[in-house]
Design a protein around this motif. Structure first.
Motif, PDB file in Angstrom:
ATOM      1  N   PRO A 194      36.993  74.947  30.014  1.00 29.66           N
ATOM      2  CA  PRO A 194      36.891  73.513  30.323  1.00 29.66           C
ATOM      3  C   PRO A 194      35.585  73.208  31.053  1.00 29.66           C
ATOM      4  CG  PRO A 194      39.066  74.355  30.867  1.00 29.66           C
ATOM      5  CD  PRO A 194      38.219  75.555  30.539  1.00 29.66           C
ATOM      6  N   LEU A 195      34.953  72.109  30.693  1.00 27.97           N
ATOM      7  CA  LEU A 195      33.692  71.725  31.318  1.00 27.97           C
ATOM      8  C   LEU A 195      33.931  71.381  32.788  1.00 27.97           C
ATOM      9  CD1 LEU A 195      32.305  69.528  28.400  1.00 27.97           C
ATOM     10  CD2 LEU A 195      31.599  71.833  29.024  1.00 27.97           C
ATOM     11  N   ASP A 196      33.118  71.946  33.661  1.00 27.33           N
ATOM     12  CA  ASP A 196      33.307  71.750  35.094  1.00 27.33           C
ATOM     13  C   ASP A 196      32.528  70.538  35.610  1.00 27.33           C
ATOM     14  OD1 ASP A 196      30.683  72.606  35.098  1.00 27.33           O
ATOM     15  OD2 ASP A 196      31.142  74.603  35.871  1.00 27.33           O
TER      16      ASP A 196
ATOM     17  N   PHE B 210      28.687  70.465  35.103  1.00 22.78           N
ATOM     18  CA  PHE B 210      28.241  70.026  33.783  1.00 22.78           C
ATOM     19  C   PHE B 210      28.086  68.506  33.740  1.00 22.78           C
ATOM     20  CE2 PHE B 210      29.506  68.112  29.760  1.00 22.78           C
ATOM     21  CZ  PHE B 210      28.563  68.643  28.895  1.00 22.78           C
ATOM     22  N   PHE B 211      29.087  67.793  34.234  1.00 26.40           N
ATOM     23  CA  PHE B 211      29.043  66.329  34.194  1.00 26.40           C
ATOM     24  C   PHE B 211      27.989  65.778  35.154  1.00 26.40           C
ATOM     25  CE2 PHE B 211      33.312  67.280  32.587  1.00 26.40           C
ATOM     26  CZ  PHE B 211      33.299  66.517  31.422  1.00 26.40           C
ATOM     27  N   GLU B 212      27.742  66.475  36.247  1.00 24.58           N
ATOM     28  CA  GLU B 212      26.678  66.060  37.167  1.00 24.58           C
ATOM     29  C   GLU B 212      25.320  66.157  36.488  1.00 24.58           C
ATOM     30  OE1 GLU B 212      26.913  68.367  40.729  1.00 24.58           O
ATOM     31  OE2 GLU B 212      28.895  67.604  41.284  1.00 24.58           O
TER      32      GLU B 212
ATOM     33  N   VAL C  83      22.947  72.155  29.207  1.00 25.68           N
ATOM     34  CA  VAL C  83      23.987  71.182  28.870  1.00 25.68           C
ATOM     35  C   VAL C  83      24.347  71.298  27.391  1.00 25.68           C
ATOM     36  CG1 VAL C  83      24.495  68.713  28.619  1.00 25.68           C
ATOM     37  CG2 VAL C  83      23.387  69.544  30.697  1.00 25.68           C
ATOM     38  N   VAL C  84      23.339  71.425  26.544  1.00 31.40           N
ATOM     39  CA  VAL C  84      23.573  71.548  25.101  1.00 31.40           C
ATOM     40  C   VAL C  84      24.354  72.823  24.791  1.00 31.40           C
ATOM     41  CG1 VAL C  84      22.483  71.797  22.835  1.00 31.40           C
ATOM     42  CG2 VAL C  84      21.528  70.205  24.511  1.00 31.40           C
ATOM     43  N   HIS C  85      23.952  73.930  25.401  1.00 32.19           N
ATOM     44  CA  HIS C  85      24.645  75.198  25.161  1.00 32.19           C
ATOM     45  C   HIS C  85      26.118  75.106  25.583  1.00 32.19           C
ATOM     46  CE1 HIS C  85      21.393  77.667  23.712  1.00 32.19           C
ATOM     47  NE2 HIS C  85      20.615  77.311  24.720  1.00 32.19           N
ATOM     48  N   GLN C  86      26.369  74.450  26.700  1.00 32.08           N
ATOM     49  CA  GLN C  86      27.760  74.303  27.146  1.00 32.08           C
ATOM     50  C   GLN C  86      28.561  73.430  26.186  1.00 32.08           C
ATOM     51  OE1 GLN C  86      26.612  73.479  31.547  1.00 32.08           O
ATOM     52  NE2 GLN C  86      28.684  74.304  31.642  1.00 32.08           N
ATOM     53  N   LEU C  87      27.924  72.404  25.633  1.00 27.72           N
ATOM     54  CA  LEU C  87      28.600  71.554  24.659  1.00 27.72           C
ATOM     55  C   LEU C  87      28.955  72.335  23.401  1.00 27.72           C
ATOM     56  CD1 LEU C  87      26.624  68.159  24.779  1.00 27.72           C
ATOM     57  CD2 LEU C  87      29.056  68.491  25.245  1.00 27.72           C
TER      58      LEU C  87
END
Length: 222
Positions: free
Chosen positions: A143-145, A148-150, A133-137
């Motif tokens: 765009p965050l899929d 990610f939010f799950e 999650v941190v790496h994606q941030l």
């Protein structure tokens, strides 16, 4: 389905033989000895374990029976259960009448060690997912899929808190990570980088600059 591994089998043998004065064998789901106080018996098929796997219950071997069974010696063999499934077999070598009472204790110890391993694996898996999650941030190349939010929701991560990024450059990332974890607050996020550690420090938790100074002093001691 997870089964007892060689590494875990030897850990079970080591812990139980410290308190039980007899040889302990641990067999996998195929009846192969993967852990033993007697190294000569490693990797052998244990007929007694096969009996346990077939019946789903304990199986005792007398001296007379041992003479006719492959890879077996007198003793008691018990299934190791996890979530109602057999994940391995533990055997105690000796005359059944003399060691029968120890069997359930050894099985209980084996099951506790197995559960401990599963718990550690689950914790480590959760740690990896949180780091993802941190790496994606940090990257946000796309765009965050929804996944990610799950994940963020699963770990109760508030994505709307203001955070300050602190990067610690270090060769020994794992040791620095241990230090970082001592200083984190509930809403802080962290992850390992190729050349260090990144911490997303929640500003609401206090003065980020003061925190950075404390962390820098602690990390310099690693």
């Amino acid at each position: 389905m997870r089964y007892v591994t060689k590494e875990l089998a030897q850990k079970i043998v080591g812990r139980t033989m410290e308190i039980i004065d007899c040889n302990i064998n641990v067999m996998n789901e195929k009846g192969v000895i993967i852990g033993s106080g007697d190294k000569k018996r490693m990797d052998q098929i244990h007929e007694g374990a096969l009996m346990v796997l077939k019946s789903g219950s304990s199986y005792e071997i007398t001296q007379q029976q041992a003479d006719s069974l492959r890879g077996a010696k007198p003793g008691v063999n018990l299934p190791i259960f996890f979530n109602g499934e057999i994940v391995g077999v533990v055997g105690l070598t000796g005359l059944p009448d003399q060691i029968r009472n120890y069997g359930k204790l050894v099985r209980m110890a084996a099951e506790m060690i197995f559960q401990e391993m599963i718990l550690i694996e689950e914790i480590q898996w959760d740690e990896r997912l949180k780091e993802e999650v941190v790496h994606q941030l940090l990257q946000q190349e796309e765009p965050l899929d929804s996944l990610f939010f799950e994940r963020a929701n699963r770990f109760n991560i508030n994505l709307y808190l203001p955070r300050m990024a602190l990067i610690i450059k270090a060769e020994n990332r794992h040791e620095v990570m241990k230090v970082v974890k001592k200083y984190i607050a509930n809403n802080d996020l962290y992850a390992m980088l190729p050349d260090g550690v990144v911490l997303l420090k929640s500003i609401e938790a206090g003065s980020a600059s003061s925190y950075a100074e404390q962390l820098e002093k602690a990390a310099s001691c690693v």
